[in-house]
Motif scaffolding. Structure first.
Motif, short mmCIF file in Angstrom:
data_model
loop_
_atom_site.label_atom_id
_atom_site.label_comp_id
_atom_site.label_asym_id
_atom_site.label_seq_id
_atom_site.Cartn_x
_atom_site.Cartn_y
_atom_site.Cartn_z
N TYR A 16 -2.69 -10.26 -7.11
CA TYR A 16 -2.25 -9.49 -5.94
C TYR A 16 -1.30 -8.37 -6.36
O TYR A 16 -1.33 -7.27 -5.81
CB TYR A 16 -1.54 -10.44 -4.96
N ASP A 55 -2.19 -16.48 -0.29
CA ASP A 55 -3.45 -17.21 -0.48
C ASP A 55 -4.22 -16.57 -1.63
O ASP A 55 -5.28 -17.04 -2.02
CB ASP A 55 -4.30 -17.14 0.80
N THR A 112 0.83 -1.21 0.00
CA THR A 112 0.00 0.00 0.00
C THR A 112 0.86 1.26 0.00
O THR A 112 0.65 2.18 -0.80
CB THR A 112 -0.92 0.00 1.24
#
Ligand SMILES: Cc1cc2nc3c(=O)[nH]c(=O)nc-3n(C[C@H](O)[C@H](O)[C@H](O)COP(=O)(O)OP(=O)(O)OC[C@H]3O[C@@H](n4cnc5c(N)ncnc54)[C@H](O)[C@@H]3O)c2cc1C
Length: 545
Positions: free
Chosen positions: A64, A58, A19
């Protein structure tokens, strides 16, 4: 228009995880001067600190990673559908270097306090070494899972062997060979490390407080054909990810359990069991999380799998959850976890039956006596959601402490701002969403950056959320948390894993759709959710450092 007043930097970002790196990139791209402070000595956040054996995604790797640059997507080849930590850390370092961001990052720089100066509307941030940075805007991308939690077990400091926390793993290699090792905790990290070290250690004792509904991750290498397909399908991949409720590629199923006869249900569950990662949650029967009987049927299917894999019936029974339904807690995904208990050197201690009494110099003592150990691995989770923010010494208007402001749990607008703390933002913090994290946190970063640009375009340099907007959003978040399919009391999403923490939902159960709807509303209503103004006095010109 440039920012009017002097400060060391326009935007100070804290945290070099996925982030914070994106916030650094976006704010620079928008023309702000930016510095990023990171407590650790390297890039990666979660993927820097959680370097225990077996740490891995995961989320599918390519879902991602960043999607803002097609070139970046094309040139980086993930090796596995669910990458392991070393690869993820390499990727994030690659991004930082690829976009020339490293020179804006200061490592080993832990923020110990941050105070808002009302006269200049700037933030003065103090680091562990006593140095200071003055910033117009402070963006804490400090993560929801970045403060490791150790249970309050007496004698922890008396232990004579090695101790490690999975979330604070040593950069130097840890040698397990021939050692008597304990893993305490069977959440997502514990169940990842157990099968990886089981073959190396002399003995492995797994201390379980509550069993989890673990299902196979079903990882695999990405074949050259799949690599080519991913690149060819980039636009479609982005479209699916950007419109999916939880930021995954898995499409929802179109049938409820009762739509299928029993045989077909078993076949479908088998298909789910063999499908990748979160599919079992996102693409399972539509009533799975809403109908107790449907959920119980899926749980019984998993329980039967556990019984069929684990040789010892008592161990299989202990590994089967009794206290929560599937999806009530964040479900872990595993590779060879249940199988590990068939190795003669691996054993399970059920802490519900025999709680830990204390750690001694020699090992761990339960009601059954002391088990002698050479190493204890604490896989006991994190102070989730607010842990990092409440440890940063954040002081807003009138010296208001964030800890006091949030004494009953977090209140936010869109999980990006809270009243009384102007020019302070916290993407990826409380009221962020469960699901594939970057596909939510990235939108928060985009929204924050757009808001900074909007303020600048209007000649403003103070941004503060309207209390009514915050109240409306927070009460919606609190309501969604209690609506089906809600996470249960047992979930750390309510903060209940930390003694004394107020029980309050720490994420946005409304997920991306509700967040994006509200962002759209902010734009349509001309940013009325914020009070944009000009600072009264310019900040003093910084002294040369
Ligand atoms: C083992 C593990 C596996 C996970 N797997 C997944 C997954 O598969 N998919 C998924 O979506 N999510 C997963 N997550 C959640 C994960 O945390 C997020 O996906 C994501 O990494 C969060 O990124 P972030 O940048 O917001 O925060 P983080 O990555 O946590 O980074 C925050 C950074 O802030 C720094 N920091 C904190 N306080 C200070 C301070 N006072 N001063 C200076 N620096 C500070 C920390 O050192 C840290 O580096 C996983 C988490 C863990 C622990």
């Amino acid at each position: 228009m440039t920012i009017r007043t002097a400060a060391d930097v326009d935007v100070l970002v804290v945290g070099a995880g996925i982030t914070g790196i994106y916030q650094l990139y976006r704010a620079r791209e928008a023309g702000f001067s930016v510095q990023l402070l990171e407590a650790g000595s390297g890039v990666g956040g979660t993927w820097f600190w959680n370097r225990y054996p077996g740490a891995q995604f995961d989320s599918e790797s390519y879902t991602y990673g960043y999607l803002f640059s097609k070139e970046l997507f094309d040139e980086w080849e993930w090796q596995e559908h669910f990458a392991h930590q070393p690869d993820i850390e390499r990727y994030l370092n690659h991004v930082v270097d690829r976009f020339d961001l490293r020179r804006h990052i200061r490592f080993d720089a832990r923020v110990t306090s941050a105070a808002f100066d009302e006269s200049s509307s700037t933030w003065t941030v103090v680091l562990g070494d006593g140095s200071r940075v003055r910033a117009r805007y402070l963006v804490a991308a400090t993560g929801v899972l970045s403060v490791p939690y150790f249970p309050d077990v007496p004698g922890r400091e008396d232990f004579g062997g090695e101790q490690h926390h999975t979330g604070l793993w040593s950069v130097a290699p840890v040698d397990f060979a021939g050692k008597r090792v304990a893993v305490v905790g069977t959440g997502s990290s514990g169940v990842q490390i157990v099968p990886v070290i089981a073959g190396e250690v002399a003995s492995l004792t797994v201390y379980q407080r509550s069993a989890n509904w673990c299902t196979p991750l079903n990882n695999a290498p990405i074949s050259p054909e799949e690599q080519a397909e991913l690149r060819a399908d980039f636009e479609a991949l982005c479209e699916t990810l950007n419109t999916s409720a939880s930021g995954f590629l898995h499409l929802p199923h179109d049938r409820a359990t009762s739509d299928d006869p029993v045989d077909a249900r078993q076949a479908f569950f088998e298909k789910m069991w063999n499908s990748p990662g979160f599919t079992k949650l996102t693409s399972n029967y539509t009533d799975l999380l809403f109908d107790a009987a449907a959920n119980a049927e899926w749980c019984e299917f998993i329980a039967e799998k556990i019984r069929s894999i684990v040789d010892d019936p008592d161990t299989a029974e202990q590994l089967t959850p009794k206290d929560h339904r599937y999806g009530e807690k964040r479900p872990p995904f595993v590779t060879g976890y249940y199988e590990a208990f068939n190795q003669p050197n691996v054993s399970l201690v059920d802490l519900r039956e025999t709680p830990i009494l204390r750690v001694t110099e020699a090992g761990i003592e339960t009601a059954d006596g002391v088990r002698e150990l050479d190493m204890i691995v604490w896989a006991t989770g994190f102070d989730f959601g607010t842990g990092a923010l409440l440890r940063m010494g954040i002081r807003g208007r009138g010296g208001l402490a964030l800890e006091d402001h949030w004494a009953d749990g977090p209140t936010t607008f869109l999980g990006v701002q809270t009243t009384g703390f102007p020019n302070f933002f916290f993407p990826g913090g409380p009221h962020a969403a469960a699901g594939n994290n970057p596909r939510y946190n990235g939108y928060q970063v985009d929204f924050i950056t757009d808001t900074l640009v909007e303020a600048r375009d209007r000649g403003c340099d103070v941004i503060e959320v309207d209390p009514a907007a915050e109240e409306r959003w927070t009460s919606m978040v609190d309501q969604w948390a209690e609506m089906p399919p809600s996470f249960g009391e047992k979930s750390y999403y309510f903060g209940t894993n930390i003694p004394g923490k107020p029980r309050r939902y720490l994420l946005n159960a409304g997920g991306r759709p509700k967040f994006l709807k509200e962002v759209d509303r902010v734009r349509r209503t001309d940013y009325q959710a914020f009070r944009l103004s000009r600072s009264v006095e310019p900040a003093p010109t910084p002294a040369p450092r």
